[in-house]
Design a protein around this motif. Structure first.
Motif, PDB file in Angstrom:
ATOM      1  N   ILE A  45       0.833  -1.205   0.000  1.00 25.44           N
ATOM      2  CA  ILE A  45       0.000   0.000   0.000  1.00 25.44           C
ATOM      3  C   ILE A  45       0.863   1.249   0.000  1.00 25.44           C
ATOM      4  CG2 ILE A  45      -1.648   1.312   1.392  1.00 25.44           C
ATOM      5  CD1 ILE A  45      -2.855  -1.400   2.234  1.00 25.44           C
ATOM      6  N   ILE A  46       1.913   1.263   0.807  1.00 29.67           N
ATOM      7  CA  ILE A  46       2.799   2.424   0.867  1.00 29.67           C
ATOM      8  C   ILE A  46       3.527   2.625  -0.452  1.00 29.67           C
ATOM      9  CG2 ILE A  46       4.895   3.309   1.987  1.00 29.67           C
ATOM     10  CD1 ILE A  46       3.843   1.996   4.578  1.00 29.67           C
ATOM     11  N   LEU A  47       4.038   1.543  -1.044  1.00 28.55           N
ATOM     12  CA  LEU A  47       4.720   1.659  -2.333  1.00 28.55           C
ATOM     13  C   LEU A  47       3.768   2.106  -3.436  1.00 28.55           C
ATOM     14  CD1 LEU A  47       7.161  -1.375  -2.432  1.00 28.55           C
ATOM     15  CD2 LEU A  47       7.719   1.042  -2.242  1.00 28.55           C
ATOM     16  N   SER A  48       2.534   1.655  -3.384  1.00 29.36           N
ATOM     17  CA  SER A  48       1.543   2.087  -4.362  1.00 29.36           C
ATOM     18  C   SER A  48       1.302   3.586  -4.261  1.00 29.36           C
ATOM     19  CB  SER A  48       0.241   1.322  -4.161  1.00 29.36           C
ATOM     20  OG  SER A  48      -0.747   1.802  -5.032  1.00 29.36           O
ATOM     21  N   LEU A  49       1.205   4.096  -3.046  1.00 31.94           N
ATOM     22  CA  LEU A  49       1.025   5.536  -2.870  1.00 31.94           C
ATOM     23  C   LEU A  49       2.240   6.322  -3.357  1.00 31.94           C
ATOM     24  CD1 LEU A  49      -0.690   5.627   0.625  1.00 31.94           C
ATOM     25  CD2 LEU A  49      -1.686   6.309  -1.556  1.00 31.94           C
TER      26      LEU A  49
END
Length: 93
Positions: A45-49
């Motif tokens: 999720i963090i990498l996607s953001l």
């Protein structure tokens, strides 16, 4: 000419596949340690953001997929945090 790059597609794929991985982890379809699985979900999720915001900030990039990926990632993150918080309500210590 503006086009989509790997940042947009990577951000979208990481945002979309984080929740099926989370459900597979909860229902025991994936046999890994839960802490490692939750780490992988939160990392995706963090990498996607991060990838989504980088893709939006580039001048040569179309913004539609990156914007959709950011919206999906925020929704997935909110659902993930809500699920973790609700799992602790059954047995408060």
């Amino acid at each position: 000419m503006k086009k989509f790059s790997w940042l947009s597609y990577g951000s979208f794929l990481l945002g979309v596949f984080s929740m099926p991985f989370f459900f597979a982890l909860i229902y025991g379809l994936i046999r890994i340690h839960p802490y490692f699985g939750f780490f992988l979900v939160s990392l995706s999720i963090i990498l996607s953001l991060i990838f989504g915001f980088i893709a939006i900030s580039k001048d040569t990039e179309k913004n539609s997929i990156a914007t959709l990926a950011i919206i999906i990632s925020f929704g997935s993150g909110a659902f993930f945090v809500f699920g973790l918080l609700m799992s602790q309500m059954g047995s408060p210590t």
